[in-house]
Each structure stands twice: as structure tokens, then as C-alpha cells.
Design an enzyme around this catalytic site. Sequence first.
Site, PDB file in Angstrom:
ATOM      1  N   HIS A 132       0.607  -1.291  -0.172  1.00 31.20           N
ATOM      2  CA  HIS A 132      -0.197   0.261  -0.036  1.00 31.20           C
ATOM      3  C   HIS A 132       0.836   1.353  -0.099  1.00 31.20           C
ATOM      4  O   HIS A 132      -0.257   2.380   0.482  1.00 31.20           O
ATOM      5  CB  HIS A 132      -1.011   0.197   0.982  1.00 31.20           C
ATOM      6  CG  HIS A 132      -2.158  -1.165   1.208  1.00 31.20           C
ATOM      7  ND1 HIS A 132      -2.680  -1.237  -0.020  1.00 31.20           N
ATOM      8  CD2 HIS A 132      -2.121  -2.016   2.407  1.00 31.20           C
ATOM      9  CE1 HIS A 132      -3.903  -2.444   0.836  1.00 31.20           C
ATOM     10  NE2 HIS A 132      -3.078  -3.108   1.536  1.00 31.20           N
ATOM     11  N   ASP A 169      -2.103 -10.698  -1.934  1.00 30.23           N
ATOM     12  CA  ASP A 169      -2.667 -10.739  -0.404  1.00 30.23           C
ATOM     13  C   ASP A 169      -4.470  -9.962  -1.029  1.00 30.23           C
ATOM     14  O   ASP A 169      -4.550  -9.501  -1.988  1.00 30.23           O
ATOM     15  CB  ASP A 169      -2.066  -8.895  -0.766  1.00 30.23           C
ATOM     16  CG  ASP A 169      -2.928  -8.376   1.198  1.00 30.23           C
ATOM     17  OD1 ASP A 169      -1.710  -8.888   1.987  1.00 30.23           O
ATOM     18  OD2 ASP A 169      -3.643  -8.000   0.881  1.00 30.23           O
ATOM     19  N   HIS A 171      -6.171  -7.559   0.091  1.00 31.53           N
ATOM     20  CA  HIS A 171      -6.503  -6.080   0.007  1.00 31.53           C
ATOM     21  C   HIS A 171      -5.874  -5.616  -1.662  1.00 31.53           C
ATOM     22  O   HIS A 171      -5.175  -6.297  -2.117  1.00 31.53           O
ATOM     23  CB  HIS A 171      -6.021  -5.060   0.547  1.00 31.53           C
ATOM     24  CG  HIS A 171      -6.408  -5.613   1.706  1.00 31.53           C
ATOM     25  ND1 HIS A 171      -5.808  -6.268   3.166  1.00 31.53           N
ATOM     26  CD2 HIS A 171      -8.281  -5.296   2.569  1.00 31.53           C
ATOM     27  CE1 HIS A 171      -6.859  -6.865   4.231  1.00 31.53           C
ATOM     28  NE2 HIS A 171      -7.385  -6.278   3.680  1.00 31.53           N
ATOM     29  N   ASP A 256      -3.793 -13.204   3.035  1.00 32.99           N
ATOM     30  CA  ASP A 256      -5.266 -12.853   4.134  1.00 32.99           C
ATOM     31  C   ASP A 256      -6.405 -12.778   3.712  1.00 32.99           C
ATOM     32  O   ASP A 256      -7.796 -12.346   3.525  1.00 32.99           O
ATOM     33  CB  ASP A 256      -5.205 -10.923   5.269  1.00 32.99           C
ATOM     34  CG  ASP A 256      -4.513 -10.755   3.517  1.00 32.99           C
ATOM     35  OD1 ASP A 256      -4.839 -10.106   2.631  1.00 32.99           O
ATOM     36  OD2 ASP A 256      -4.471  -9.085   4.177  1.00 32.99           O
TER      37      ASP A 256
HETATM   38 ZN   LIG Z   1      -4.200  -7.296   2.956  1.00 32.73          ZN
END
Ligand SMILES: [Zn+2]
Length: 318
Positions: A132, A169, A171, A256
Site C-alpha cells: 500500500h 493479498d 487488499h 489475508d
Molecule cells: Zn492485506
Amino acid sequence: MKVQAGTAPKACIVASGLHAKHDLGGHPENKRRINSIWDALRVGELLSQVKVLEAQPLRSDELTLVHDPLYVRWLQELAQTAPQMIGGDTYIAKDTYEAAAWSAGCAVGGLEAIMDGEVRRAFALCRPPGHHAFRDRAMGFCFFNNVAIAARVAQVRFSLAKVAIIDWDVHHGNGTQAIFYDDPSVLFVSLHQHPAYPGTGLAHETGAGAGQGFTLNIPLPSGSTDSDYLANMLEIVLPKLDAFRPELILVSAGQDALAEDPLAGMELTPQVYAVMTRELMRVADCHAEGRMLMCLEGGYHLAQQAQAVRAIIEALAE
Ligand SMILES: [Zn+2]
């Protein structure tokens, strides 16, 4: 899986104990994430079948291959007034700068081991995570974009022209996408939950300018399963990689999307990560002389994340 006597390990794990200096009790992104992985790796003989390497310090000029020098200095100075929160979810501790720099050092250390011919594949136990992080901004528990730095070092120091980054991931890897959005030399592929944090990663985000067509987003609904991920890997991701013919495969390996993860709503099992790893190993063998580096990203259910990382490393060691 057994490594025959006299056979050099094909894979390494790169780690640094300095990750533990970035910690905040009660926050999901804490030092127990790495400690629980080590507990799982120590069971049985797995650690005798891979190399375990200490990360080396990052070269001072390699952070700024990706990050704005002003941002690097800002983070260094911010750490002196720690503890504090930025953006509501990302904490800064006294030694966060150091931990983040060594996290990137794990990624680059894995790349070096591969490029020096010591191993074919590496798993970097990066913490704090990176995907991120933007060129000039920390976000979502991330400070330096470890996988992006590894991609740039591969290009600048090791003269690889084309690098693929697969981000599984749960996200969206918004920082990584932004860094390479107009760059046709880095293919960025992300499978992620949508809608979910950080909200980007829609299918129509495909790159810009010369980079048009070199970003591939696969947003998936909450509740997606092993078979949903495998179908997307086999039908969309692998053909895209085969067409791109990368000279290095990097993986933003956040676990995740596991069923028990407290921060997301997917239903994956630890074993599917090993299956996806083997699929990518095949692509690496075909186009990249086997070169594949995986960098830890998120994953917040300690026991299940540790099982998944163990399954991945068992596959890498084969
Ligand atoms: Zn994540």
C-alpha cells in the site's frame, strides 16, 4: 518433500529480527505475525531443506529507486517523535524507519540470492508490509514498497528488462499499481476482495500511457473460495504472464484471503497458496530461469497465516 543428500537447496528464506522493533500491542500488524511463522517453520525438517539468510542493509540509493527522497527523510524524522498514528490505521514506532528499511532489505536480499545463483526461489519475511506504500506516502500499515523496490533493483542492478508482480493479498496493492501504472516493463496483476480496503483495483484500471495493458485487476466478491482463485489463476493470470514473458516473478504474498482472517471475508485454505505457488513456479521455470521472489504482505490470523506460509515454502523448496 525430501531434498536428496548432496542436493543444494533450491529456495531460501530471508529475514531480519529488526522487524520486532516496529510493534504496537493490540494492532493486527504486529511482531507476532513473524514469530508465529517461525514457530510453524521449525516443525519437522523443513528448515534443513532451505537456506535461511539474514537480510543485509539496504543500499542507501536503492530506497530512492522507488521512493521520493523527501518522503524517506520525513519518515526518518517522524520516527523520532513516535509513537503516533498516520492515516488512522498506520502506527509509527521509534524504530519504524529502521524496521521498514530492513523489511525492504529482506526483499532485496532474496533477489540477490536468486541473481547470484545461490537459489532459484526466495521467500522474504518482510515486515512491515509494503504494497500500500506509494512513492511518497505511507498507508495501510505499509511504509516502503518492498516488492516495488525489488523490481527496480532487478532492473537497475541486475539488468532484467521485464518483471511481473502478482499480488494475491486480499487488499488491492494500490501503492504498487500506482508506482508502475505507466510502465510497460513491469506487469502488475492483483487478485483482491472488492469492495474492500483500499477501494481501488477495479477491472477497468489497466494502466496508462505506455503502461496501458500492463496492469491487470481481478476484483473478487467476499466469500470467494479456493476454486474461484484457481480458476482466475489458470484462465486469466497464467495466460497473461505467458504472453508477457517475465524475466523475474515477484509475488506480493499476503495471506489475508484465508477463511479465518479477521480483516477480510474470503474463504481460502492454507493449501491453495501452495497450489498457486507451484503454478507460478511453472511460469518462472518457463520464462525466467526459475527466478521467483515472494515478499510477505498482510495476513492477520496468526496460526492460519503461518500454515499458509509454511505450505508456500514447502512448495518453493521442491
Ligand atoms: Zn492485506
